[in-house]
Design a protein around this motif. Structure first.
Motif, PDB file in Angstrom:
ATOM      1  N   ALA A 101       0.839  -1.208   0.000  1.00  0.00           N
ATOM      2  CA  ALA A 101       0.000   0.000   0.000  1.00  0.00           C
ATOM      3  C   ALA A 101       0.869   1.252   0.000  1.00  0.00           C
ATOM      4  O   ALA A 101       0.553   2.246  -0.668  1.00  0.00           O
ATOM      5  N   ARG A 102       1.977   1.192   0.709  1.00  0.00           N
ATOM      6  CA  ARG A 102       2.880   2.350   0.770  1.00  0.00           C
ATOM      7  C   ARG A 102       3.499   2.614  -0.609  1.00  0.00           C
ATOM      8  O   ARG A 102       3.632   3.769  -1.015  1.00  0.00           O
ATOM      9  N   ILE A 103       3.886   1.574  -1.296  1.00  0.00           N
ATOM     10  CA  ILE A 103       4.445   1.729  -2.644  1.00  0.00           C
ATOM     11  C   ILE A 103       3.425   2.406  -3.557  1.00  0.00           C
ATOM     12  O   ILE A 103       3.752   3.342  -4.285  1.00  0.00           O
ATOM     13  N   HIS A 104       2.193   1.948  -3.502  1.00  0.00           N
ATOM     14  CA  HIS A 104       1.163   2.546  -4.352  1.00  0.00           C
ATOM     15  C   HIS A 104       0.863   3.984  -3.926  1.00  0.00           C
ATOM     16  O   HIS A 104       0.633   4.847  -4.778  1.00  0.00           O
ATOM     17  N   PHE A 105       0.902   4.247  -2.627  1.00  0.00           N
ATOM     18  CA  PHE A 105       0.718   5.616  -2.138  1.00  0.00           C
ATOM     19  C   PHE A 105       1.828   6.521  -2.699  1.00  0.00           C
ATOM     20  O   PHE A 105       1.559   7.612  -3.205  1.00  0.00           O
ATOM     21  N   LEU A 106       3.064   6.055  -2.600  1.00  0.00           N
ATOM     22  CA  LEU A 106       4.186   6.864  -3.091  1.00  0.00           C
ATOM     23  C   LEU A 106       4.118   7.066  -4.598  1.00  0.00           C
ATOM     24  O   LEU A 106       4.470   8.140  -5.097  1.00  0.00           O
ATOM     25  N   SER A 170      11.685   7.986 -11.884  1.00  0.00           N
ATOM     26  CA  SER A 170      10.831   9.066 -12.378  1.00  0.00           C
ATOM     27  C   SER A 170       9.379   8.669 -12.120  1.00  0.00           C
ATOM     28  O   SER A 170       9.078   7.510 -11.809  1.00  0.00           O
ATOM     29  N   ALA A 171       8.471   9.616 -12.266  1.00  0.00           N
ATOM     30  CA  ALA A 171       7.055   9.331 -12.058  1.00  0.00           C
ATOM     31  C   ALA A 171       6.584   8.222 -12.999  1.00  0.00           C
ATOM     32  O   ALA A 171       5.852   7.318 -12.598  1.00  0.00           O
ATOM     33  N   THR A 172       7.018   8.273 -14.243  1.00  0.00           N
ATOM     34  CA  THR A 172       6.630   7.253 -15.222  1.00  0.00           C
ATOM     35  C   THR A 172       7.187   5.898 -14.829  1.00  0.00           C
ATOM     36  O   THR A 172       6.469   4.890 -14.844  1.00  0.00           O
ATOM     37  N   ASP A 173       8.478   5.866 -14.454  1.00  0.00           N
ATOM     38  CA  ASP A 173       9.103   4.601 -14.042  1.00  0.00           C
ATOM     39  C   ASP A 173       8.412   4.025 -12.816  1.00  0.00           C
ATOM     40  O   ASP A 173       8.160   2.822 -12.743  1.00  0.00           O
ATOM     41  N   LEU A 174       8.112   4.897 -11.850  1.00  0.00           N
ATOM     42  CA  LEU A 174       7.487   4.438 -10.613  1.00  0.00           C
ATOM     43  C   LEU A 174       6.095   3.892 -10.885  1.00  0.00           C
ATOM     44  O   LEU A 174       5.720   2.842 -10.370  1.00  0.00           O
ATOM     45  N   GLY A 175       5.334   4.577 -11.734  1.00  0.00           N
ATOM     46  CA  GLY A 175       4.001   4.091 -12.079  1.00  0.00           C
ATOM     47  C   GLY A 175       4.037   2.719 -12.730  1.00  0.00           C
ATOM     48  O   GLY A 175       3.235   1.849 -12.414  1.00  0.00           O
ATOM     49  N   ALA A 177       6.581   0.571 -12.507  1.00  0.00           N
ATOM     50  CA  ALA A 177       7.285  -0.390 -11.650  1.00  0.00           C
ATOM     51  C   ALA A 177       6.532  -0.733 -10.372  1.00  0.00           C
ATOM     52  O   ALA A 177       6.898  -1.692  -9.701  1.00  0.00           O
ATOM     53  N   ALA A 178       5.484   0.014 -10.034  1.00  0.00           N
ATOM     54  CA  ALA A 178       4.796  -0.199  -8.757  1.00  0.00           C
ATOM     55  C   ALA A 178       4.364  -1.654  -8.543  1.00  0.00           C
ATOM     56  O   ALA A 178       4.614  -2.199  -7.457  1.00  0.00           O
ATOM     57  N   PRO A 179       3.739  -2.315  -9.513  1.00  0.00           N
ATOM     58  CA  PRO A 179       3.364  -3.720  -9.270  1.00  0.00           C
ATOM     59  C   PRO A 179       4.575  -4.617  -9.018  1.00  0.00           C
ATOM     60  O   PRO A 179       4.544  -5.486  -8.144  1.00  0.00           O
ATOM     61  N   GLN A 180       5.649  -4.408  -9.768  1.00  0.00           N
ATOM     62  CA  GLN A 180       6.867  -5.202  -9.570  1.00  0.00           C
ATOM     63  C   GLN A 180       7.486  -4.898  -8.207  1.00  0.00           C
ATOM     64  O   GLN A 180       7.943  -5.802  -7.505  1.00  0.00           O
ATOM     65  N   LEU A 181       7.505  -3.629  -7.820  1.00  0.00           N
ATOM     66  CA  LEU A 181       8.028  -3.251  -6.503  1.00  0.00           C
ATOM     67  C   LEU A 181       7.189  -3.866  -5.386  1.00  0.00           C
ATOM     68  O   LEU A 181       7.730  -4.306  -4.372  1.00  0.00           O
ATOM     69  N   ALA A 182       5.875  -3.906  -5.576  1.00  0.00           N
ATOM     70  CA  ALA A 182       4.993  -4.501  -4.568  1.00  0.00           C
ATOM     71  C   ALA A 182       5.283  -5.999  -4.422  1.00  0.00           C
ATOM     72  O   ALA A 182       5.318  -6.525  -3.304  1.00  0.00           O
ATOM     73  N   ARG A 183       5.492  -6.682  -5.547  1.00  0.00           N
ATOM     74  CA  ARG A 183       5.849  -8.116  -5.480  1.00  0.00           C
ATOM     75  C   ARG A 183       7.210  -8.300  -4.806  1.00  0.00           C
ATOM     76  O   ARG A 183       7.406  -9.219  -4.008  1.00  0.00           O
ATOM     77  N   GLY A 184       8.154  -7.418  -5.132  1.00  0.00           N
ATOM     78  CA  GLY A 184       9.479  -7.483  -4.510  1.00  0.00           C
ATOM     79  C   GLY A 184       9.412  -7.271  -3.009  1.00  0.00           C
ATOM     80  O   GLY A 184      10.129  -7.926  -2.247  1.00  0.00           O
ATOM     81  N   TRP A 185       8.547  -6.345  -2.573  1.00  0.00           N
ATOM     82  CA  TRP A 185       8.372  -6.104  -1.137  1.00  0.00           C
ATOM     83  C   TRP A 185       7.848  -7.364  -0.455  1.00  0.00           C
ATOM     84  O   TRP A 185       8.351  -7.754   0.602  1.00  0.00           O
ATOM     85  N   ALA A 186       6.854  -8.014  -1.057  1.00  0.00           N
ATOM     86  CA  ALA A 186       6.299  -9.235  -0.463  1.00  0.00           C
ATOM     87  C   ALA A 186       7.386 -10.308  -0.343  1.00  0.00           C
ATOM     88  O   ALA A 186       7.493 -10.984   0.689  1.00  0.00           O
ATOM     89  N   ASP A 187       8.218 -10.443  -1.367  1.00  0.00           N
ATOM     90  CA  ASP A 187       9.308 -11.412  -1.339  1.00  0.00           C
ATOM     91  C   ASP A 187      10.305 -11.062  -0.235  1.00  0.00           C
ATOM     92  O   ASP A 187      10.748 -11.932   0.518  1.00  0.00           O
ATOM     93  N   LEU A 188      10.657  -9.780  -0.118  1.00  0.00           N
ATOM     94  CA  LEU A 188      11.599  -9.337   0.915  1.00  0.00           C
ATOM     95  C   LEU A 188      11.060  -9.660   2.309  1.00  0.00           C
ATOM     96  O   LEU A 188      11.778 -10.216   3.152  1.00  0.00           O
ATOM     97  N   VAL A 189       9.802  -9.345   2.558  1.00  0.00           N
ATOM     98  CA  VAL A 189       9.214  -9.600   3.878  1.00  0.00           C
ATOM     99  C   VAL A 189       9.182 -11.095   4.175  1.00  0.00           C
ATOM    100  O   VAL A 189       9.537 -11.525   5.276  1.00  0.00           O
ATOM    101  N   ARG A 190       8.797 -11.890   3.180  1.00  0.00           N
ATOM    102  CA  ARG A 190       8.772 -13.345   3.422  1.00  0.00           C
ATOM    103  C   ARG A 190      10.164 -13.869   3.767  1.00  0.00           C
ATOM    104  O   ARG A 190      10.318 -14.735   4.631  1.00  0.00           O
ATOM    105  N   ARG A 191      11.188 -13.352   3.100  1.00  0.00           N
ATOM    106  CA  ARG A 191      12.558 -13.799   3.387  1.00  0.00           C
ATOM    107  C   ARG A 191      13.011 -13.338   4.774  1.00  0.00           C
ATOM    108  O   ARG A 191      13.647 -14.104   5.512  1.00  0.00           O
ATOM    109  N   VAL A 192      12.675 -12.109   5.122  1.00  0.00           N
ATOM    110  CA  VAL A 192      13.062 -11.580   6.444  1.00  0.00           C
ATOM    111  C   VAL A 192      12.349 -12.346   7.545  1.00  0.00           C
ATOM    112  O   VAL A 192      12.913 -12.602   8.613  1.00  0.00           O
TER     113      VAL A 192
END
Length: 195
Positions: A101-106, A170-175, A177-192
């Motif tokens: 949610a934070r990634i999408h907010f940002l 950039s705003a375009t890159d972030l828009g 990349a947001a789904p990929q970043l969200a998946r990456g966050w889930a992977d990071l949390v599961r590993r941690v």
């Protein structure tokens, strides 16, 4: 967003603040961030320039107020919204939901956060969010992570969410990349959170 209780806002000042925030959001949607200036906001809102300058101080102050307003709504969802973002889900699920949610907010507030820079700040306003760090720390404490330094881990996870997203994409890159970043966050949390 600043916490605590300050002096009570007068009814007319509160009404003006809400009107200015609403008008600024409308202008941002219609005209983009470059056209949202102190003078333009005063003219469009029908309020005096002095009122706008007293309320925001600088053009960056307009964007900081918009960012704070968005942060307030985001925090309400985290603290009292439905699970898994809000209370009621297991801590690892809440941590994943929070980061996503934070990634999408940002991504949604990227231009606002960048425009909130006042020239004296080395990084975008909003990229250091004590609420993120505190919330992540609280959730980590609910997970059996063994002898981990939870304070340091919370700082590192917060950094993985906020600063890099606003600083390096950039705003375009972030828009995009947001789904990929969200998946990456889930992977990071599961590993941690692995036992």
């Amino acid at each position: 967003m600043s916490g605590g209780t300050g002096p009570t806002e007068r009814a007319d000042a509160a009404r003006n603040r809400r009107h200015l925030i609403t008008t600024a959001r409308e202008m941002l949607t219609e005209l983009g961030p470059d056209q949202l200036t102190m003078d333009a906001l005063a003219e469009r809102s029908g309020l005096g320039k002095g009122t706008v300058f007293r309320r925001f101080g600088t053009r960056a102050g307009i964007f900081q107020a918009l960012l704070d307003d968005g942060e307030r709504a985001f925090q309400e969802q985290v603290l009292a919204g439905p699970p898994p973002l809000g209370p009621g889900a297991p801590a690892p699920d809440r941590l994943i939901a929070y980061g996503q949610a934070r990634i999408h907010f940002l991504a949604d507030y990227y231009e606002i956060a960048r425009s909130a820079l006042d020239g004296r700040q080395p990084i975008p306003a909003g990229s250091q969010t004590p609420m993120s760090q505190t919330h992540i720390r609280v959730l980590l404490a609910q997970i059996d992570l063994g002898p981990a330094d939870l304070d340091l881990l919370a700082i590192q996870l917060t950094a993985a969410l906020d600063g890099p997203l606003l600083l390096y994409l950039s705003a375009t890159d972030l828009g995009r990349a947001a789904p990929q970043l969200a998946r990456g966050w889930a992977d990071l949390v599961r590993r941690v959170c692995r036992p």
